[in-house]
Design a protein around this motif. Structure first.
Motif, PDB file in Angstrom:
ATOM      1  N   ASN A 195      43.506  38.242  28.279  1.00 34.38           N
ATOM      2  CA  ASN A 195      42.401  38.183  29.237  1.00 34.38           C
ATOM      3  C   ASN A 195      42.372  36.841  29.971  1.00 34.38           C
ATOM      4  N   PHE A 196      42.680  35.773  29.249  1.00 31.86           N
ATOM      5  CA  PHE A 196      42.678  34.455  29.877  1.00 31.86           C
ATOM      6  C   PHE A 196      43.780  34.361  30.925  1.00 31.86           C
ATOM      7  N   GLU A 197      44.962  34.856  30.591  1.00 28.40           N
ATOM      8  CA  GLU A 197      46.067  34.806  31.553  1.00 28.40           C
ATOM      9  C   GLU A 197      45.736  35.605  32.813  1.00 28.40           C
ATOM     10  N   ALA A 198      45.126  36.773  32.641  1.00 24.41           N
ATOM     11  CA  ALA A 198      44.737  37.578  33.814  1.00 24.41           C
ATOM     12  C   ALA A 198      43.734  36.807  34.661  1.00 24.41           C
ATOM     13  N   TYR A 199      42.754  36.198  34.018  1.00 23.52           N
ATOM     14  CA  TYR A 199      41.739  35.395  34.699  1.00 23.52           C
ATOM     15  C   TYR A 199      42.400  34.227  35.431  1.00 23.52           C
ATOM     16  N   TYR A 200      43.296  33.531  34.747  1.00 20.77           N
ATOM     17  CA  TYR A 200      43.944  32.359  35.322  1.00 20.77           C
ATOM     18  C   TYR A 200      44.825  32.743  36.516  1.00 20.77           C
ATOM     19  N   GLN A 201      45.618  33.792  36.354  1.00 18.94           N
ATOM     20  CA  GLN A 201      46.512  34.209  37.438  1.00 18.94           C
ATOM     21  C   GLN A 201      45.711  34.655  38.669  1.00 18.94           C
ATOM     22  N   LEU A 202      44.626  35.410  38.430  1.00 18.37           N
ATOM     23  CA  LEU A 202      43.780  35.814  39.569  1.00 18.37           C
ATOM     24  C   LEU A 202      43.134  34.601  40.218  1.00 18.37           C
ATOM     25  N   GLY A 203      42.728  33.620  39.405  1.00 21.01           N
ATOM     26  CA  GLY A 203      42.135  32.391  39.946  1.00 21.01           C
ATOM     27  C   GLY A 203      43.114  31.621  40.795  1.00 21.01           C
ATOM     28  N   CYS A 204      44.365  31.519  40.327  1.00 18.71           N
ATOM     29  CA  CYS A 204      45.399  30.826  41.108  1.00 18.71           C
ATOM     30  C   CYS A 204      45.684  31.567  42.407  1.00 18.71           C
ATOM     31  N   ALA A 205      45.814  32.889  42.295  1.00 15.83           N
ATOM     32  CA  ALA A 205      46.094  33.693  43.499  1.00 15.83           C
ATOM     33  C   ALA A 205      44.945  33.565  44.494  1.00 15.83           C
TER      34      ALA A 205
END
Length: 192
Positions: free
Chosen positions: A56-66
């Protein structure tokens, strides 16, 4: 990432990506410590929870970066399109993270209560041990003093008895001497 998105990395605020990565690494290192602990404890349920948090953190982080990169490249019009997905990922992460944090806080509270209880028992045990030690010391000292004073008292009683016998003998000798002196006086008077 929020700062990068809001400022579109202008005015020297592009360091938000590096700061976000640093915080990501710190968060993942913290999760790894939990995972290592659960692996030592062989707690499969908590290992699965940590894995789910990582996902969940990786999904959150990747969406935040994008989202931040889109704000920088396309401005608010492009970035706002990704905002709903980012918010959903943030909510999903919080939904997983909040119970985990509550469990950890509750476990910490139980551990602290256990340590406090053990400290209290240790303090009480030390107090009782001290009292027993003081009592034993007093009893040993009393026994030791008695073992020393008993022979001294016997000597004092013996000397006192001897002194009384000597005084009685001296009184008898004095009476006898008095009697002899009187007898000698009477004989001297008779001879006269």
């Amino acid at each position: 990432l929020s700062d990068v998105s809001a400022t579109r990395a202008q005015d020297g605020l592009a360091d938000g990506f590096a700061e976000a990565e640093k915080n990501r690494q710190s968060f993942l290192a913290g999760l790894q410590k939990f995972q290592d602990m659960y692996q030592r404890e062989n707690d499969r349920a908590q290992i699965a929870t940590v894995e789910s948090l990582k996902t969940n953190f990786e999904a959150y982080y990747q969406l935040g970066c994008a989202m931040a990169q889109t704000y920088v490249k396309e401005g608010p019009a492009g970035g706002n399109k990704l905002m709903a997905g980012f918010d959903a990922a943030a909510n999903q992460l919080h939904d997983k993270l909040d119970p985990f944090l509550k469990d950890q806080t509750d476990e910490l509270s139980r551990s602290l209560a256990s340590v406090e209880s053990m400290s209290s028992r240790l303090a009480n045990g030390t107090l009782w041990f001290g009292l027993v030690l003081i009592t034993a010391t007093i009893l040993i000292a009393a026994t030791f003093i008695r073992s020393i004073t008993r022979p001294i008292n016997e000597v004092v009683i013996s000397l006192s008895t001897g002194a009384q016998q000597t005084a009685a003998a001296a009184t008898q000798i004095s009476a006898t001497t008095q009697g002899l002196a009187e007898g000698a006086s009477e004989q001297a008077a008779s001879l006269e």
